[in-house]
Design an enzyme around this catalytic site. Structure first.
Site, PDB file in Angstrom:
ATOM      1  N   CYS A  29       0.845  -1.204   0.000  1.00  0.00           N
ATOM      2  CA  CYS A  29       0.000   0.000   0.000  1.00  0.00           C
ATOM      3  C   CYS A  29       0.876   1.248   0.000  1.00  0.00           C
ATOM      4  O   CYS A  29       1.459   1.615   1.016  1.00  0.00           O
ATOM      5  CB  CYS A  29      -0.923  -0.032   1.216  1.00  0.00           C
ATOM      6  SG  CYS A  29      -1.762   1.515   1.517  1.00  0.00           S
ATOM      7  N   CYS A  32      -0.136   4.082   2.342  1.00  0.00           N
ATOM      8  CA  CYS A  32       0.224   3.756   3.728  1.00  0.00           C
ATOM      9  C   CYS A  32       1.669   4.153   4.011  1.00  0.00           C
ATOM     10  O   CYS A  32       1.998   4.673   5.069  1.00  0.00           O
ATOM     11  CB  CYS A  32       0.076   2.261   3.998  1.00  0.00           C
ATOM     12  SG  CYS A  32      -1.578   1.645   3.737  1.00  0.00           S
TER      13      CYS A  32
END
Lengths: 104, 410
Positions: A29, A32
């Site tokens: 991700c 993230c």
């Protein structure tokens, strides 16, 4: 930042007293990874007010789903083991800080 | 904060990074302001099969990391800053960021990119991050052994659906068209049709996403029969196009009705010194390669702009004597003759006057700024200001009388 997993989540988050912030992330991700260093800064700044944990959802999928986390990035706020708030998708560090101040 | 950049690039996707590479390589002081990690949408794209030079494909994050390193290797500064307000009208442009800082630059290249479009279907917003997703690389691994639905049938939808089959048990693609018709490229379509994990629902749209806390099912409407069917699923991925991230530019740069920035083929916007590149631009094909292409054109055009501006300032605006600026064009014969005539006059006058010739075919901008429409035209500059203009033919007398007027004390 404390790294938690399926073995330690209960102890560190669900049985913890006070405010715990959990950064749900995974290695794939990208948003993230953008957020992570900024959350770490918050953890430093608010170390007296809240405990900050990170959970890699890729290796703790069932645990994440049990916390109703099915999308990243997600920041969960737990108070005395109860989930009291959550921020998900398009999470800006400013939003996390505002939520933290509201709950602390 | 008093230092002025040559180029400020707003946005660090492929367009911004390519602009950084070209800008820095021209020895222009270039900074990229980027909210998070550079890479833009490409950084959240799993597989890139069509970026030239990678016959076995590459991944979005890998390619974007390489582009970032490439830009930095030539000296591009990349700062974690989100532009929120811009003043683009002056000669020096000012960009304000969310952190409260101010950046000044001679050129601004707008490359803010685009974000996935949302459809505002019932349940979409409420269940975002609870099974509703717009980013397969972010969320795919949650759905190992689970079932997901993909909405859309363009390149992104079909390619990301194929990627999702590496994790999910089934991937059901909801397509608005007749059976067998997809908007994506042929190679991806063939791959998807051959993939046993992919199921298809044709002539249909998503009506609603249901679930208590997390996604449990979706309602799918057949647009031919108007029948609604419920399908159990754990996730819904939307790939239904993008919207430009240009809200912060409203009222600053020229946008079209959909919010895309309008430019010409040199990436020039309606404002001098302001360029746009990438997915936020009004254009035909939005891909990593065209974004990078835009970035290169914008930085190249910016470099020419700076050089022309600098030379005009040095030669005309800062000159210590009256300057005759002659506007000519190679295709206008009369203007070529006039240039020869002016050269003679200037020679005669020696040190008293300076002649600067501007080929309007190459340098439209200065001509436009001084509203030069007819070729030939001559502008008389004194102390950095345009004091008089003559268009069309003239004789030596006219030139001399204008010069005389210029030399009168103010």
């Amino acid at each position: 930042m404390i790294e938690v997993d399926k073995k330690t989540f209960e102890e560190e988050v669900l049985k913890a007293e006070g405010l715990v912030v959990v950064d749900f992330w995974s290695p794939k991700c990208e948003p993230c990874k953008e957020l992570a260093p900024q959350v770490a800064e918050l953890a430093e700044k608010y170390q007296d007010k809240a405990k900050f944990c990170m959970l890699d959802t890729a290796s703790n999928r069932r645990l994440a789903i049990s916390q109703k986390v099915l999308g990243l990035p997600t920041i969960g706020f737990y108070k005395d083991g109860e989930k009291v708030a959550e921020l998900t998708k398009d999470v800006a560090v400013e939003d996390i800080e505002a939520k933290l101040n509201e709950l602390a | 904060m008093s230092e002025t950049y040559d180029i400020i690039v707003v946005g660090g996707g492929p367009a911004g990074l390519a602009a950084g590479i070209y800008g820095s390589r021209s020895r222009l002081k270039t900074v990229i302001l980027q909210k998070g990690t550079p890479g833009g949408q490409a950084a959240t794209t799993a597989e890139l099969e069509n970026y030239p030079g990678f016959p076995r494909g590459t991944t979005g994050p890998e390619l974007m990391k390489a582009m970032r390193e490439h830009a930095e290797s030539f000296g591009t500064e990349i700062l974690k800053e989100e532009a929120i307000d811009l003043d683009l009208d002056g000669e020096i442009k000012v960009v304000q960021t969310k952190s409260g800082k101010e950046y000044k630059g001679k050129i601004v290249i707008l490359a803010p990119g685009a974000a996935p479009r949302t459809l505002n279907i019932k349940g979409e917003k409420e269940l975002r991050g609870k099974g509703v997703s717009y980013c397969a690389t972010c969320d795919a691994d949650f759905f190992e052994e689970l079932d997901v639905v993909v909405v859309g049938n363009g390149d992104a939808a079909i390619e990301e659906a194929i990627y999702l089959t590496k994790f999910a048990e089934t991937v059901t693609i909801i397509v608005i068209h007749d059976q067998g018709t997809l908007d994506c490229n042929k190679v991806s379509a063939e791959k998807a049709f051959a993939n046993p994990k992919i199921k298809w629902v044709w002539n249909s749209v998503l009506e609603e996403i249901k679930g208590d806390g997390i996604v449990e099912s979706v309602l799918i409407k057949n647009i031919k029969t108007n029948e609604i069917a419920e399908l159990e699923t754990n996730g819904v991925f939307f790939f239904v196009g993008t919207v430009p991230k240009t809200d912060f530019l409203k009222g600053k740069a020229l946008l079209n009705e959909q919010g895309y920035i309008l430019t010409n083929e040199r990436m020039e916007t309606s404002l001098p010194g302001v360029y746009a590149a990438g997915d936020a631009r009004d254009k035909y094909l939005r891909q990593v390669i065209t974004a990078a292409g835009d970035g290169a054109v914008a930085a190249f055009a910016a470099e020419k702009y700076l050089a022309e501006e600098e030379s005009f300032t040095e030669q005309v605006l800062k000159a210590d004597k009256p300057v005759l600026v002659a506007f000519w064009a190679p295709q206008v014969e009369e203007s070529i003759a006039i240039i020869a005539e002016l050269e003679k006059i200037a020679d005669k006058l020696g040190d008293a006057v300076k002649l600067v010739k501007i080929d309007t075919y190459r340098n439209e901008r200065v001509a436009k700024r001084y509203q030069i429409e007819k070729m030939p035209s001559v502008l008389f500059f004194s102390r950095g200001k345009a004091a008089a203009k003559i268009s069309g033919s003239f004789n030596e007398e006219t030139i001399l009388s204008h010069l005389k007027a210029l030399n009168q004390p103010e």
